[in-house]
Motif scaffolding. Structure first.
Motif, PDB file in Angstrom:
ATOM      1  N   LEU A  70       0.831  -1.202   0.000  1.00 17.24           N
ATOM      2  CA  LEU A  70       0.000   0.000   0.000  1.00 17.24           C
ATOM      3  C   LEU A  70       0.868   1.254   0.000  1.00 17.24           C
ATOM      4  O   LEU A  70       0.596   2.217  -0.736  1.00 17.24           O
ATOM      5  CB  LEU A  70      -0.924  -0.004   1.219  1.00 17.24           C
ATOM      6  CG  LEU A  70      -1.800   1.244   1.406  1.00 17.24           C
ATOM      7  CD1 LEU A  70      -2.728   1.438   0.213  1.00 17.24           C
ATOM      8  CD2 LEU A  70      -2.602   1.148   2.706  1.00 17.24           C
ATOM      9  N   GLY A  71       1.919   1.235   0.814  1.00 14.42           N
ATOM     10  CA  GLY A  71       2.814   2.388   0.865  1.00 14.42           C
ATOM     11  C   GLY A  71       3.483   2.652  -0.473  1.00 14.42           C
ATOM     12  O   GLY A  71       3.609   3.802  -0.904  1.00 14.42           O
ATOM     13  N   ALA A  72       3.912   1.579  -1.150  1.00  9.29           N
ATOM     14  CA  ALA A  72       4.547   1.738  -2.458  1.00  9.29           C
ATOM     15  C   ALA A  72       3.554   2.274  -3.485  1.00  9.29           C
ATOM     16  O   ALA A  72       3.893   3.126  -4.317  1.00  9.29           O
ATOM     17  CB  ALA A  72       5.122   0.402  -2.923  1.00  9.29           C
TER      18      ALA A  72
ATOM     19  N   GLU B 217       1.784   6.597  -6.941  1.00 14.12           N
ATOM     20  CA  GLU B 217       0.646   7.261  -7.579  1.00 14.12           C
ATOM     21  C   GLU B 217       0.465   8.698  -7.110  1.00 14.12           C
ATOM     22  O   GLU B 217       0.216   9.594  -7.924  1.00 14.12           O
ATOM     23  CB  GLU B 217      -0.630   6.451  -7.326  1.00 14.12           C
ATOM     24  CG  GLU B 217      -0.603   5.062  -7.937  1.00 14.12           C
ATOM     25  CD  GLU B 217      -0.264   5.097  -9.416  1.00 14.12           C
ATOM     26  OE1 GLU B 217      -0.875   5.903 -10.155  1.00 14.12           O
ATOM     27  OE2 GLU B 217       0.621   4.334  -9.840  1.00 14.12           O
ATOM     28  N   VAL B 218       0.575   8.930  -5.807  1.00 10.56           N
ATOM     29  CA  VAL B 218       0.439  10.303  -5.313  1.00 10.56           C
ATOM     30  C   VAL B 218       1.590  11.156  -5.825  1.00 10.56           C
ATOM     31  O   VAL B 218       1.404  12.318  -6.215  1.00 10.56           O
ATOM     32  CB  VAL B 218       0.375  10.326  -3.769  1.00 10.56           C
ATOM     33  CG1 VAL B 218       0.359  11.766  -3.255  1.00 10.56           C
ATOM     34  CG2 VAL B 218      -0.862   9.580  -3.275  1.00 10.56           C
TER      35      VAL B 218
ATOM     36  N   ARG C 150       7.845   5.136 -10.760  1.00  9.98           N
ATOM     37  CA  ARG C 150       6.842   4.121 -11.066  1.00  9.98           C
ATOM     38  C   ARG C 150       6.693   3.188  -9.869  1.00  9.98           C
ATOM     39  O   ARG C 150       7.488   3.230  -8.940  1.00  9.98           O
ATOM     40  CB  ARG C 150       7.258   3.328 -12.308  1.00  9.98           C
ATOM     41  CG  ARG C 150       7.413   4.187 -13.565  1.00  9.98           C
ATOM     42  CD  ARG C 150       8.040   3.389 -14.703  1.00  9.98           C
ATOM     43  NE  ARG C 150       9.390   2.953 -14.353  1.00  9.98           N
ATOM     44  CZ  ARG C 150       9.761   1.689 -14.197  1.00  9.98           C
ATOM     45  NH1 ARG C 150       8.872   0.712 -14.324  1.00  9.98           N
ATOM     46  NH2 ARG C 150      11.002   1.380 -13.893  1.00  9.98           N
ATOM     47  N   PHE C 151       5.665   2.334  -9.922  1.00  7.93           N
ATOM     48  CA  PHE C 151       5.421   1.435  -8.792  1.00  7.93           C
ATOM     49  C   PHE C 151       6.630   0.551  -8.476  1.00  7.93           C
ATOM     50  O   PHE C 151       6.974   0.398  -7.297  1.00  7.93           O
ATOM     51  CB  PHE C 151       4.181   0.575  -9.051  1.00  7.93           C
ATOM     52  CG  PHE C 151       3.915  -0.416  -7.951  1.00  7.93           C
ATOM     53  CD1 PHE C 151       3.372  -0.005  -6.738  1.00  7.93           C
ATOM     54  CD2 PHE C 151       4.233  -1.758  -8.116  1.00  7.93           C
ATOM     55  CE1 PHE C 151       3.142  -0.916  -5.711  1.00  7.93           C
ATOM     56  CE2 PHE C 151       4.004  -2.674  -7.098  1.00  7.93           C
ATOM     57  CZ  PHE C 151       3.457  -2.254  -5.894  1.00  7.93           C
TER      58      PHE C 151
ATOM     59  N   LEU D   2      14.017   9.301   0.045  1.00 12.05           N
ATOM     60  CA  LEU D   2      13.860   8.371  -1.070  1.00 12.05           C
ATOM     61  C   LEU D   2      12.657   8.728  -1.940  1.00 12.05           C
ATOM     62  O   LEU D   2      12.655   8.439  -3.138  1.00 12.05           O
ATOM     63  CB  LEU D   2      13.745   6.935  -0.549  1.00 12.05           C
ATOM     64  CG  LEU D   2      15.041   6.367   0.040  1.00 12.05           C
ATOM     65  CD1 LEU D   2      14.870   4.911   0.449  1.00 12.05           C
ATOM     66  CD2 LEU D   2      16.197   6.491  -0.953  1.00 12.05           C
ATOM     67  N   THR D   3      11.646   9.351  -1.355  1.00  9.09           N
ATOM     68  CA  THR D   3      10.543   9.845  -2.182  1.00  9.09           C
ATOM     69  C   THR D   3      11.050  10.908  -3.147  1.00  9.09           C
ATOM     70  O   THR D   3      10.696  10.916  -4.337  1.00  9.09           O
ATOM     71  CB  THR D   3       9.422  10.428  -1.300  1.00  9.09           C
ATOM     72  OG1 THR D   3       8.874   9.389  -0.481  1.00  9.09           O
ATOM     73  CG2 THR D   3       8.307  11.021  -2.150  1.00  9.09           C
TER      74      THR D   3
END
Length: 202
Positions: A91-93, A98-99, A108-109, A159-160
């Motif tokens: 869910l976090g990934a 996406e956000v 990307r995912f 990392l985001t």
């Protein structure tokens, strides 16, 4: 040898690099030959390791009756704990990818999954340190736990930014906080609707 062709010594060196410089660590990490299966494997491996450490901690340092709660229940069942952690990581990934893309990010995912898995791997290393510190000196273990939480937040922001190419850490922090609050609210509503809260109405 670990996933992505990484030896144990190289993994610890990369952990140090990621803590010092999340962007530099991410560039080295992402440059390795990670297949999607490797990325999922990292998530599953770190979830399993964390669950085992939580179970071991619960056995060595049993909580008092007043402290027993959801985490204590999960810690007593490594399979359940690992399942929850894998679901949380997925869910976090998903949210990270996406956000972030909604706000102009390029990740990307699979990138987000690798980033989340790597953060979890670093947290497992600190979980080992915390367990050992708690066995030796409980207050020291508590300090390591607080440091781990702060480090996790720092790495998530760093990392985001690396995954999506963002430049403004303040906006990233605000985005993460907003996403966490919204996701928590929606999950709480879902849990209440499905009567998942202990002691809730039948």
């Amino acid at each position: 040898m670990t996933a992505g062709g990484m030896k144990a010594g190289g993994m610890f060196e990369l952990i140090r690099l990621t803590i010092r410089n999340p962007l530099g660590g991410w560039l080295v990490l992402a440059a390795r030959n990670w297949t999607l299966a490797d990325r999922w494997g990292l998530v599953f491996a770190t979830a399993a390791a964390s669950a085992i450490l939580s179970w071991l901690g619960a056995q060595l340092l049993p909580a008092s009756g007043g402290e027993a709660g959801l985490l204590a229940v999960l810690a007593a069942s490594p399979m359940s704990m690992a399942g929850v952690q894998v679901a949380s990581a997925a869910l976090g990934a998903f949210l990270l990818s996406e956000v972030g893309r909604v706000f102009g990010g390029t990740g990307r995912f699979p990138d987000a999954l690798l980033a989340v898995g790597w953060i979890e791997a670093i947290m497992v290393a600190f979980q080992v340190v915390q367990l050992l510190a708690t066995l030796i000196l409980p207050p020291l273990g508590a300090l390591v736990g607080i440091a781990s939480l702060l480090l996790a937040a720092y790495l998530m922001v760093g990392l985001t930014m690396a995954v999506h190419g963002f430049r403004n850490p303040l906006l990233v922090v605000m985005g993460i906080l907003g996403t966490v609050m919204l996701a928590s609210f929606l999950l709480s509503v879902l849990a209440a609707t499905l009567n998942l809260f202990p002691g809730g109405p039948a």
